[in-house]
Motif scaffolding. Sequence first.
Motif, PDB file in Angstrom:
ATOM      1  N   LYS A  63       0.860  -1.186   0.000  1.00  0.00           N
ATOM      2  CA  LYS A  63       0.000   0.000   0.000  1.00  0.00           C
ATOM      3  C   LYS A  63       0.895   1.233   0.000  1.00  0.00           C
ATOM      4  O   LYS A  63       1.883   1.299   0.740  1.00  0.00           O
ATOM      5  N   ARG A  64       0.562   2.191  -0.848  1.00  0.00           N
ATOM      6  CA  ARG A  64       1.279   3.463  -0.911  1.00  0.00           C
ATOM      7  C   ARG A  64       0.266   4.596  -0.901  1.00  0.00           C
ATOM      8  O   ARG A  64      -0.942   4.383  -0.961  1.00  0.00           O
ATOM      9  N   TYR A  65       0.767   5.812  -0.857  1.00  0.00           N
ATOM     10  CA  TYR A  65      -0.058   7.013  -0.856  1.00  0.00           C
ATOM     11  C   TYR A  65       0.357   7.902  -2.012  1.00  0.00           C
ATOM     12  O   TYR A  65       1.554   8.056  -2.289  1.00  0.00           O
ATOM     13  N   GLU A  66      -0.636   8.501  -2.691  1.00  0.00           N
ATOM     14  CA  GLU A  66      -0.355   9.331  -3.865  1.00  0.00           C
ATOM     15  C   GLU A  66       0.402  10.606  -3.515  1.00  0.00           C
ATOM     16  O   GLU A  66       1.152  11.129  -4.338  1.00  0.00           O
ATOM     17  N   SER A  67       0.188  11.124  -2.312  1.00  0.00           N
ATOM     18  CA  SER A  67       0.818  12.371  -1.895  1.00  0.00           C
ATOM     19  C   SER A  67       1.356  12.209  -0.478  1.00  0.00           C
ATOM     20  O   SER A  67       0.658  11.683   0.399  1.00  0.00           O
ATOM     21  N   ILE A  68       2.595  12.653  -0.271  1.00  0.00           N
ATOM     22  CA  ILE A  68       3.205  12.593   1.058  1.00  0.00           C
ATOM     23  C   ILE A  68       3.923  13.911   1.339  1.00  0.00           C
ATOM     24  O   ILE A  68       4.360  14.601   0.417  1.00  0.00           O
ATOM     25  N   GLU A  69       4.030  14.220   2.612  1.00  0.00           N
ATOM     26  CA  GLU A  69       4.870  15.342   3.047  1.00  0.00           C
ATOM     27  C   GLU A  69       6.047  14.740   3.808  1.00  0.00           C
ATOM     28  O   GLU A  69       5.852  13.854   4.646  1.00  0.00           O
ATOM     29  N   VAL A  70       7.246  15.195   3.486  1.00  0.00           N
ATOM     30  CA  VAL A  70       8.450  14.631   4.081  1.00  0.00           C
ATOM     31  C   VAL A  70       9.283  15.744   4.705  1.00  0.00           C
ATOM     32  O   VAL A  70       9.513  16.782   4.083  1.00  0.00           O
ATOM     33  N   GLU A  71       9.725  15.511   5.937  1.00  0.00           N
ATOM     34  CA  GLU A  71      10.720  16.374   6.571  1.00  0.00           C
ATOM     35  C   GLU A  71      12.049  15.641   6.495  1.00  0.00           C
ATOM     36  O   GLU A  71      12.120  14.434   6.785  1.00  0.00           O
ATOM     37  N   PHE A  72      13.105  16.343   6.096  1.00  0.00           N
ATOM     38  CA  PHE A  72      14.414  15.728   5.929  1.00  0.00           C
ATOM     39  C   PHE A  72      15.507  16.778   5.978  1.00  0.00           C
ATOM     40  O   PHE A  72      15.241  17.988   5.919  1.00  0.00           O
ATOM     41  N   LEU A  73      16.732  16.303   6.076  1.00  0.00           N
ATOM     42  CA  LEU A  73      17.913  17.157   6.010  1.00  0.00           C
ATOM     43  C   LEU A  73      18.604  16.917   4.677  1.00  0.00           C
ATOM     44  O   LEU A  73      18.650  15.777   4.196  1.00  0.00           O
ATOM     45  N   ASP A  74      19.169  17.973   4.090  1.00  0.00           N
ATOM     46  CA  ASP A  74      19.981  17.790   2.888  1.00  0.00           C
ATOM     47  C   ASP A  74      21.419  17.485   3.317  1.00  0.00           C
ATOM     48  O   ASP A  74      21.712  17.378   4.516  1.00  0.00           O
ATOM     49  N   ARG A  75      22.323  17.363   2.365  1.00  0.00           N
ATOM     50  CA  ARG A  75      23.712  16.966   2.673  1.00  0.00           C
ATOM     51  C   ARG A  75      24.425  17.996   3.540  1.00  0.00           C
ATOM     52  O   ARG A  75      25.419  17.686   4.187  1.00  0.00           O
ATOM     53  N   ASN A  76      23.906  19.238   3.576  1.00  0.00           N
ATOM     54  CA  ASN A  76      24.481  20.285   4.428  1.00  0.00           C
ATOM     55  C   ASN A  76      23.762  20.391   5.770  1.00  0.00           C
ATOM     56  O   ASN A  76      23.986  21.322   6.521  1.00  0.00           O
ATOM     57  N   PHE A  77      22.876  19.453   6.018  1.00  0.00           N
ATOM     58  CA  PHE A  77      22.075  19.370   7.237  1.00  0.00           C
ATOM     59  C   PHE A  77      21.130  20.558   7.396  1.00  0.00           C
ATOM     60  O   PHE A  77      20.762  20.945   8.494  1.00  0.00           O
ATOM     61  N   LYS A  78      20.703  21.088   6.265  1.00  0.00           N
ATOM     62  CA  LYS A  78      19.651  22.107   6.250  1.00  0.00           C
ATOM     63  C   LYS A  78      18.308  21.388   6.250  1.00  0.00           C
ATOM     64  O   LYS A  78      18.095  20.450   5.478  1.00  0.00           O
ATOM     65  N   GLN A  79      17.395  21.831   7.122  1.00  0.00           N
ATOM     66  CA  GLN A  79      16.064  21.217   7.264  1.00  0.00           C
ATOM     67  C   GLN A  79      15.168  21.588   6.084  1.00  0.00           C
ATOM     68  O   GLN A  79      15.168  22.741   5.642  1.00  0.00           O
ATOM     69  N   HIS A  80      14.403  20.599   5.587  1.00  0.00           N
ATOM     70  CA  HIS A  80      13.435  20.813   4.514  1.00  0.00           C
ATOM     71  C   HIS A  80      12.127  20.127   4.865  1.00  0.00           C
ATOM     72  O   HIS A  80      12.114  19.112   5.556  1.00  0.00           O
ATOM     73  N   LYS A  81      11.030  20.676   4.344  1.00  0.00           N
ATOM     74  CA  LYS A  81       9.722  20.036   4.398  1.00  0.00           C
ATOM     75  C   LYS A  81       9.161  20.193   2.998  1.00  0.00           C
ATOM     76  O   LYS A  81       9.073  21.310   2.482  1.00  0.00           O
ATOM     77  N   GLN A  82       8.815  19.050   2.373  1.00  0.00           N
ATOM     78  CA  GLN A  82       8.395  19.104   0.975  1.00  0.00           C
ATOM     79  C   GLN A  82       7.307  18.081   0.711  1.00  0.00           C
ATOM     80  O   GLN A  82       7.284  17.006   1.319  1.00  0.00           O
ATOM     81  N   ILE A  83       6.413  18.419  -0.225  1.00  0.00           N
ATOM     82  CA  ILE A  83       5.363  17.496  -0.652  1.00  0.00           C
ATOM     83  C   ILE A  83       5.817  16.819  -1.937  1.00  0.00           C
ATOM     84  O   ILE A  83       6.337  17.473  -2.848  1.00  0.00           O
ATOM     85  N   PHE A  84       5.624  15.503  -1.990  1.00  0.00           N
ATOM     86  CA  PHE A  84       5.938  14.709  -3.175  1.00  0.00           C
ATOM     87  C   PHE A  84       4.685  13.961  -3.583  1.00  0.00           C
ATOM     88  O   PHE A  84       3.878  13.576  -2.730  1.00  0.00           O
ATOM     89  N   THR A  85       4.525  13.728  -4.877  1.00  0.00           N
ATOM     90  CA  THR A  85       3.348  13.043  -5.384  1.00  0.00           C
ATOM     91  C   THR A  85       3.734  11.935  -6.352  1.00  0.00           C
ATOM     92  O   THR A  85       4.869  11.866  -6.822  1.00  0.00           O
ATOM     93  N   ASP A  86       2.743  11.075  -6.611  1.00  0.00           N
ATOM     94  CA  ASP A  86       2.823  10.063  -7.655  1.00  0.00           C
ATOM     95  C   ASP A  86       4.036   9.148  -7.489  1.00  0.00           C
ATOM     96  O   ASP A  86       4.305   8.694  -6.387  1.00  0.00           O
ATOM     97  N   PHE A  87       4.754   8.872  -8.582  1.00  0.00           N
ATOM     98  CA  PHE A  87       5.827   7.877  -8.536  1.00  0.00           C
ATOM     99  C   PHE A  87       6.967   8.306  -7.616  1.00  0.00           C
ATOM    100  O   PHE A  87       7.550   7.478  -6.915  1.00  0.00           O
ATOM    101  N   THR A  88       7.275   9.595  -7.570  1.00  0.00           N
ATOM    102  CA  THR A  88       8.327  10.061  -6.661  1.00  0.00           C
ATOM    103  C   THR A  88       7.932   9.772  -5.214  1.00  0.00           C
ATOM    104  O   THR A  88       8.757   9.298  -4.426  1.00  0.00           O
ATOM    105  N   ALA A  89       6.680  10.019  -4.874  1.00  0.00           N
ATOM    106  CA  ALA A  89       6.196   9.713  -3.522  1.00  0.00           C
ATOM    107  C   ALA A  89       6.305   8.215  -3.238  1.00  0.00           C
ATOM    108  O   ALA A  89       6.688   7.808  -2.138  1.00  0.00           O
ATOM    109  N   GLN A  90       6.005   7.398  -4.233  1.00  0.00           N
ATOM    110  CA  GLN A  90       6.080   5.944  -4.057  1.00  0.00           C
ATOM    111  C   GLN A  90       7.517   5.508  -3.778  1.00  0.00           C
ATOM    112  O   GLN A  90       7.766   4.697  -2.889  1.00  0.00           O
ATOM    113  N   ILE A  91       8.458   6.055  -4.521  1.00  0.00           N
ATOM    114  CA  ILE A  91       9.869   5.706  -4.310  1.00  0.00           C
ATOM    115  C   ILE A  91      10.298   6.072  -2.885  1.00  0.00           C
ATOM    116  O   ILE A  91      10.912   5.264  -2.180  1.00  0.00           O
ATOM    117  N   ILE A  92       9.980   7.289  -2.476  1.00  0.00           N
ATOM    118  CA  ILE A  92      10.377   7.749  -1.142  1.00  0.00           C
ATOM    119  C   ILE A  92       9.763   6.850  -0.067  1.00  0.00           C
ATOM    120  O   ILE A  92      10.446   6.453   0.888  1.00  0.00           O
TER     121      ILE A  92
END
Length: 136
Positions: free
Chosen positions: A95-124
Motif C-alpha cells: 500500500k502506498r499514498y499518492e501524496s506525502i509530506e516529508v521532513e528531511f535534512l539535505d547533505r548540508n544538514f539544512k532542514q526541509h519540508k516538501q510534498i511529493f506526489t505520484d511515482f516520486t512519492a512511491q519511491i520515497i
Amino acid sequence: MIRAICKDMAILSRKSVPATREDVQVLDDLLDTLRANADGCVGLAANMIGVNKRIIAFSIGPVNIGMINPVITKRNRPYDTEEGCLSLEGVRQTKRYESIEVEFLDRNFKQHKQIFTDFTAQIIQHEVDHCEGIII
C-alpha cells in the motif's frame, strides 16, 4: 564509492538509526551506487548497502536526490500497487499514498519540508520503509 547491494534480511529488517554529519560519505556512496544501478533502480536506502543509517537516495528523471533522516509526516490518497527491490527477488504487493509530506535534512544538514506526489512519492515511501526495517 559504488557499494554492493545487501540482500541479508537480518540487516534489511533492522530499524535504521539517525544519521549525523559524520555520515555524509554514506550519502555519497548511496548516490554513486544509485548511478551505477540506474538501469534497474530508482531508489536506495543506506541499509541496502549495509549501513544502518537513516539515509535515502532516489531519482527524479535524470536528477538524483539524497535525504538524511527523512520522516513522512503526512499521507494522502492510499492505493495498492506492486513493487520490486534490488535487495529482493520478484515483485510484491504493498500500500502506498499518492501524496506525502516529508521532513528531511539535505547533505548540508539544512532542514526541509516538501510534498511529493505520484511515482516520486512511491519511491520515497519504499526507501523510508527500508529505514524502518520494513521489507515489502
